[in-house]
Design an enzyme around this catalytic site. Structure first.
Site, mmCIF file in Angstrom:
data_model
loop_
_atom_site.group_PDB
_atom_site.id
_atom_site.type_symbol
_atom_site.label_atom_id
_atom_site.label_comp_id
_atom_site.label_asym_id
_atom_site.label_seq_id
_atom_site.Cartn_x
_atom_site.Cartn_y
_atom_site.Cartn_z
ATOM 1 N N ASN A 40 1.809 0.332 13.052
ATOM 2 C CA ASN A 40 1.180 0.536 11.696
ATOM 3 C C ASN A 40 2.051 1.810 11.020
ATOM 4 O O ASN A 40 2.812 2.470 11.452
ATOM 5 C CB ASN A 40 -0.110 1.146 11.543
ATOM 6 C CG ASN A 40 -0.586 2.131 12.608
ATOM 7 O OD1 ASN A 40 0.230 2.460 13.624
ATOM 8 N ND2 ASN A 40 -1.483 3.219 12.508
ATOM 9 N N GLU A 42 1.804 4.021 7.714
ATOM 10 C CA GLU A 42 0.817 4.435 6.581
ATOM 11 C C GLU A 42 1.495 4.991 5.388
ATOM 12 O O GLU A 42 2.653 5.198 5.437
ATOM 13 C CB GLU A 42 0.161 5.711 7.175
ATOM 14 C CG GLU A 42 -0.801 4.883 8.220
ATOM 15 C CD GLU A 42 -2.013 6.118 9.040
ATOM 16 O OE1 GLU A 42 -1.790 7.206 8.507
ATOM 17 O OE2 GLU A 42 -2.887 5.557 9.541
ATOM 18 N N CYS A 51 -1.102 -2.728 8.604
ATOM 19 C CA CYS A 51 -1.186 -2.866 10.096
ATOM 20 C C CYS A 51 -0.021 -3.145 10.857
ATOM 21 O O CYS A 51 0.848 -3.842 10.459
ATOM 22 C CB CYS A 51 -2.436 -3.280 10.266
ATOM 23 S SG CYS A 51 -4.111 -2.897 9.474
ATOM 24 N N GLU A 53 0.136 -5.406 13.187
ATOM 25 C CA GLU A 53 -0.091 -6.750 13.239
ATOM 26 C C GLU A 53 0.574 -7.431 12.270
ATOM 27 O O GLU A 53 1.409 -8.474 12.433
ATOM 28 C CB GLU A 53 -1.501 -7.339 13.429
ATOM 29 C CG GLU A 53 -2.393 -6.872 14.742
ATOM 30 C CD GLU A 53 -3.107 -5.552 14.376
ATOM 31 O OE1 GLU A 53 -2.603 -4.744 13.582
ATOM 32 O OE2 GLU A 53 -4.298 -5.263 14.966
ATOM 33 N N CYS A 84 -7.939 -6.095 12.463
ATOM 34 C CA CYS A 84 -8.874 -5.710 11.287
ATOM 35 C C CYS A 84 -8.752 -7.268 10.618
ATOM 36 O O CYS A 84 -8.035 -8.147 11.168
ATOM 37 C CB CYS A 84 -8.198 -4.682 10.147
ATOM 38 S SG CYS A 84 -6.960 -5.441 9.337
ATOM 39 N N CYS A 87 -5.620 -8.678 8.828
ATOM 40 C CA CYS A 87 -4.837 -9.056 10.043
ATOM 41 C C CYS A 87 -5.330 -10.508 10.661
ATOM 42 O O CYS A 87 -4.338 -11.239 11.092
ATOM 43 C CB CYS A 87 -4.466 -8.085 10.904
ATOM 44 S SG CYS A 87 -3.399 -6.540 10.248
HETATM 45 N N1 THU Z 1 -4.696 -0.483 12.094
HETATM 46 C C1 THU Z 1 -3.705 -1.031 12.676
HETATM 47 O O1 THU Z 1 -2.443 -1.163 12.546
HETATM 48 N N2 THU Z 1 -4.105 -2.589 13.290
HETATM 49 C C2 THU Z 1 -5.612 -2.558 13.396
HETATM 50 O O2 THU Z 1 -5.803 -3.624 13.981
HETATM 51 C C3 THU Z 1 -6.562 -1.504 12.987
HETATM 52 C C4 THU Z 1 -6.022 -0.649 12.212
HETATM 53 C C5 THU Z 1 -4.273 0.988 11.618
HETATM 54 C C6 THU Z 1 -4.262 0.820 10.054
HETATM 55 C C7 THU Z 1 -4.062 2.462 9.897
HETATM 56 O O3 THU Z 1 -2.895 2.866 9.806
HETATM 57 C C8 THU Z 1 -4.808 3.075 11.101
HETATM 58 O O4 THU Z 1 -4.754 2.131 12.062
HETATM 59 C C9 THU Z 1 -6.328 3.432 10.715
HETATM 60 O O5 THU Z 1 -6.974 2.542 10.457
#
Ligand code: THU
Length: 127
Positions: A40, A42, A51, A53, A84, A87
């Site tokens: 991920n 941010e 994310c 994925e 999520c 994704c």
């Molecule tokens: N996140 C992911 O990278 N993948 C997921 O399947 C769930 C959430 C990340 C997004 C964000 O940077 C952090 O987790 C919190 O939501």
């Protein structure tokens, strides 16, 4: 532990998650066994966060890979972290009903078919 799970766990280490502190790694494998990873990433705007994925999928697609057979997602949670909703849509588009393994830092795993996590998908078959 298999190479795909190791790759997802290793990718997680690269997560850029200064806001949530929630690090995620992902790995997808194509039909020839090539593995592509993502973490991920941010952003201070929050909304531009990507994310793990989707990073893995877009990296793979941009490298010319297609036909993915297996996906792994790694996070540091006791109840294993699933992809999520956004994704799941992207994974379905490019991986279809692939095998999805969730893993945590203790090596706990759960295996799903994407179809079970994303029933009745909207996809190109409707267009
Ligand atoms: N996140 C992911 O990278 N993948 C997921 O399947 C769930 C959430 C990340 C997004 C964000 O940077 C952090 O987790 C919190 O939501």
């Amino acid at each position: 532990m298999n190479k795909l799970l190791e790759a997802a766990l290793a990718a997680r280490q690269n997560a850029h998650a200064p806001f949530s502190k929630f690090k995620v790694g992902a790995a997808i494998e194509d039909e020839s066994g090539r593995i592509f990873t993502g973490c991920n990433v941010e952003n201070a705007t929050y909304g531009l966060t990507l994310c793990a994925e989707r990073v893995a999928v877009f990296k793979a697609i941009s490298e010319g890979a297609r036909n993915f057979k297996r996906i792994a997602v790694a996070a540091d949670t006791g109840v294993l972290t699933p992809p999520c909703g956004a994704c799941r849509q992207i994974l379905w588009e490019f991986c279809g009903d692939a095998e999805l393994t969730l893993v945590n830092l203790q090596g706990k795993t759960e295996v799903f078919q994407l179809r079970d996590l994303f029933p009745r998908p909207f996809d190109a078959s409707f267009l």
